[in-house]
Design a protein around this motif. Sequence first.
Motif, PDB file in Angstrom:
ATOM      1  N   UNK A  28     -12.664  41.917  21.571  1.00  0.00           N
ATOM      2  CA  UNK A  28     -13.583  42.188  20.470  1.00  0.00           C
ATOM      3  C   UNK A  28     -12.959  43.087  19.404  1.00  0.00           C
ATOM      4  N   UNK A  29     -11.823  43.755  19.741  1.00  0.00           N
ATOM      5  CA  UNK A  29     -11.149  44.623  18.782  1.00  0.00           C
ATOM      6  C   UNK A  29     -10.116  43.868  17.942  1.00  0.00           C
ATOM      7  N   UNK A  30      -9.913  42.591  18.230  1.00  0.00           N
ATOM      8  CA  UNK A  30      -8.902  41.785  17.532  1.00  0.00           C
ATOM      9  C   UNK A  30      -9.606  40.757  16.645  1.00  0.00           C
ATOM     10  N   UNK A  31      -9.124  40.600  15.425  1.00  0.00           N
ATOM     11  CA  UNK A  31      -9.730  39.638  14.508  1.00  0.00           C
ATOM     12  C   UNK A  31      -9.623  38.216  15.066  1.00  0.00           C
ATOM     13  N   UNK A  32     -10.625  37.402  14.726  1.00  0.00           N
ATOM     14  CA  UNK A  32     -10.700  36.039  15.261  1.00  0.00           C
ATOM     15  C   UNK A  32      -9.445  35.202  14.974  1.00  0.00           C
ATOM     16  N   UNK A  33      -8.894  35.205  13.735  1.00  0.00           N
ATOM     17  CA  UNK A  33      -7.686  34.401  13.489  1.00  0.00           C
ATOM     18  C   UNK A  33      -6.516  34.815  14.368  1.00  0.00           C
ATOM     19  N   UNK A  59     -15.184  34.729  25.127  1.00  0.00           N
ATOM     20  CA  UNK A  59     -16.192  35.782  25.330  1.00  0.00           C
ATOM     21  C   UNK A  59     -16.613  36.441  24.028  1.00  0.00           C
ATOM     22  N   UNK A  60     -15.764  36.339  22.998  1.00  0.00           N
ATOM     23  CA  UNK A  60     -16.080  36.966  21.702  1.00  0.00           C
ATOM     24  C   UNK A  60     -16.739  35.985  20.739  1.00  0.00           C
ATOM     25  N   UNK A  61     -16.826  34.731  21.126  1.00  0.00           N
ATOM     26  CA  UNK A  61     -17.359  33.723  20.220  1.00  0.00           C
ATOM     27  C   UNK A  61     -18.873  33.616  20.338  1.00  0.00           C
ATOM     28  N   UNK A  62     -19.500  33.361  19.218  1.00  0.00           N
ATOM     29  CA  UNK A  62     -20.937  33.100  19.205  1.00  0.00           C
ATOM     30  C   UNK A  62     -21.194  31.709  19.754  1.00  0.00           C
ATOM     31  N   UNK A  63     -22.183  31.589  20.608  1.00  0.00           N
ATOM     32  CA  UNK A  63     -22.540  30.277  21.147  1.00  0.00           C
ATOM     33  C   UNK A  63     -23.453  29.557  20.163  1.00  0.00           C
ATOM     34  N   UNK A  64     -23.102  28.319  19.844  1.00  0.00           N
ATOM     35  CA  UNK A  64     -23.892  27.496  18.935  1.00  0.00           C
ATOM     36  C   UNK A  64     -24.598  26.430  19.762  1.00  0.00           C
ATOM     37  N   UNK A  65     -25.909  26.495  19.816  1.00  0.00           N
ATOM     38  CA  UNK A  65     -26.686  25.546  20.627  1.00  0.00           C
ATOM     39  C   UNK A  65     -27.116  24.372  19.759  1.00  0.00           C
ATOM     40  N   UNK A  92     -13.950  20.952  18.748  1.00  0.00           N
ATOM     41  CA  UNK A  92     -14.232  21.666  17.501  1.00  0.00           C
ATOM     42  C   UNK A  92     -13.656  23.079  17.619  1.00  0.00           C
ATOM     43  N   UNK A  93     -12.539  23.315  16.966  1.00  0.00           N
ATOM     44  CA  UNK A  93     -11.764  24.529  17.178  1.00  0.00           C
ATOM     45  C   UNK A  93     -12.427  25.812  16.726  1.00  0.00           C
ATOM     46  N   UNK A  94     -12.163  26.863  17.493  1.00  0.00           N
ATOM     47  CA  UNK A  94     -12.596  28.193  17.114  1.00  0.00           C
ATOM     48  C   UNK A  94     -14.062  28.494  17.296  1.00  0.00           C
ATOM     49  N   UNK A  95     -14.806  27.623  17.956  1.00  0.00           N
ATOM     50  CA  UNK A  95     -16.236  27.849  18.133  1.00  0.00           C
ATOM     51  C   UNK A  95     -16.652  27.494  19.554  1.00  0.00           C
ATOM     52  N   UNK A  96     -17.617  28.208  20.037  1.00  0.00           N
ATOM     53  CA  UNK A  96     -18.166  27.962  21.373  1.00  0.00           C
ATOM     54  C   UNK A  96     -19.477  27.190  21.197  1.00  0.00           C
ATOM     55  N   UNK A  97     -19.439  25.901  21.543  1.00  0.00           N
ATOM     56  CA  UNK A  97     -20.582  25.032  21.314  1.00  0.00           C
ATOM     57  C   UNK A  97     -21.232  24.644  22.634  1.00  0.00           C
ATOM     58  N   UNK A 309     -17.352  13.385  14.513  1.00  0.00           N
ATOM     59  CA  UNK A 309     -16.826  14.591  13.863  1.00  0.00           C
ATOM     60  C   UNK A 309     -17.733  15.040  12.730  1.00  0.00           C
ATOM     61  N   UNK A 310     -18.181  14.087  11.909  1.00  0.00           N
ATOM     62  CA  UNK A 310     -19.059  14.432  10.789  1.00  0.00           C
ATOM     63  C   UNK A 310     -20.399  14.981  11.290  1.00  0.00           C
ATOM     64  N   UNK A 311     -20.868  14.466  12.414  1.00  0.00           N
ATOM     65  CA  UNK A 311     -22.131  14.955  12.983  1.00  0.00           C
ATOM     66  C   UNK A 311     -22.010  16.417  13.385  1.00  0.00           C
ATOM     67  N   UNK A 312     -20.965  16.753  14.145  1.00  0.00           N
ATOM     68  CA  UNK A 312     -20.779  18.141  14.586  1.00  0.00           C
ATOM     69  C   UNK A 312     -20.556  19.050  13.381  1.00  0.00           C
ATOM     70  N   UNK A 313     -19.743  18.605  12.430  1.00  0.00           N
ATOM     71  CA  UNK A 313     -19.468  19.409  11.237  1.00  0.00           C
ATOM     72  C   UNK A 313     -20.755  19.689  10.462  1.00  0.00           C
ATOM     73  N   UNK A 314     -21.599  18.673  10.317  1.00  0.00           N
ATOM     74  CA  UNK A 314     -22.838  18.842   9.558  1.00  0.00           C
ATOM     75  C   UNK A 314     -23.827  19.717  10.309  1.00  0.00           C
ATOM     76  N   UNK A 315     -23.904  19.569  11.610  1.00  0.00           N
ATOM     77  CA  UNK A 315     -24.777  20.448  12.403  1.00  0.00           C
ATOM     78  C   UNK A 315     -24.365  21.906  12.250  1.00  0.00           C
ATOM     79  N   UNK A 316     -23.059  22.161  12.281  1.00  0.00           N
ATOM     80  CA  UNK A 316     -22.583  23.545  12.141  1.00  0.00           C
ATOM     81  C   UNK A 316     -22.867  24.080  10.739  1.00  0.00           C
TER      82      UNK A 316
END
Length: 342
Positions: A28-33, A59-65, A92-97, A309-316
Amino acid sequence: MKRPTIPDLARAAGVSVSTVNRVLNQPELVRSPTRERVLAAAEGIEFYGLGTIENAVKSTQTTHRLGVLLQRGSRAFYLNLGEAITAAACSYGGHKIELTVEYLEDLTPEKVAKHMVSMGERCEVLAIVAPQHPLVADAIDSVLGTGVPVVSLIGPLTAKGNISFVGLDNWKVGRTAAWAFDKMVHEAGKIGVLVGSHRLRNQEMNESGFRSYLREHNTEFSVLEPLPTYESAAVAREHVETLLTNQPDLCGLYISGGGVTGAIAALRAMPKRADFVAVGYELFDDTRAALIDGTLSMIISHPLERFARETIETLMKAKSGGREAGAHQVTFGFDIYTPESV
């Protein structure tokens, strides 16, 4: 070879050893990138603690339901679409879905509306395939009222609130199908049309584009009134058998909606007519086989990977935009298959 160490990982990621240690112990002390860069480097050098780094980053990622409500899972197209959307969510990179994909066998508006509201209570954003109906529109507004954005897939929907859309340009789908009949049929006659339901707006737009093209380019064709299959193969087979028996000058069949397997069975069971053209919708095992054996002349299909891909992108995007954001409209090109291209 010696297994990679933490200093090796630090060099591969272009960060300090202390940064790697923080990713492992205090992510949590390190930037996401930076976390993502360390994770990618760990995968690249096959770092022995890769699992630990993956867990730390997640563990640091927000869960997207995210929720997706599709029609009958017994139909190959929807099953394949559900699998493709699941794969797109996983990659879908960088996100916890946390993705929920559900199928609805009972397609009555009452059941669809009730299930939508139920999923809206469990998900942060919802994508649906549904008919245009007052009960469905009311359910959409109810879900939107709770702060859950709604995305319509395949066919556009309307309600009081903003609804996003992901799918094909259905007007172009219909005109392309009509173009195929115009170019492939040598002697114009009657064309039968099958739709899944008169309330599925994508199929209504398919038919409208179909008729539009023929009015513009070839008025010698007579397009019969569309026959609803209610997404049933048995009903579609019965309709096609009746058309083939009662319409001796039938020159073609446009299968714009559900029940294509029943239509294929009916076409195969009857003597094949010379110069008869059948255009179907969506490529899967049964329609591919029908193209190969000549039962179908052409298939117009969603490109499933891009659709997913477009579905997940649009939902996010819909989730991040919140209640006040405008609707997202995403259309993309369709695939065309012939017996020579499968």
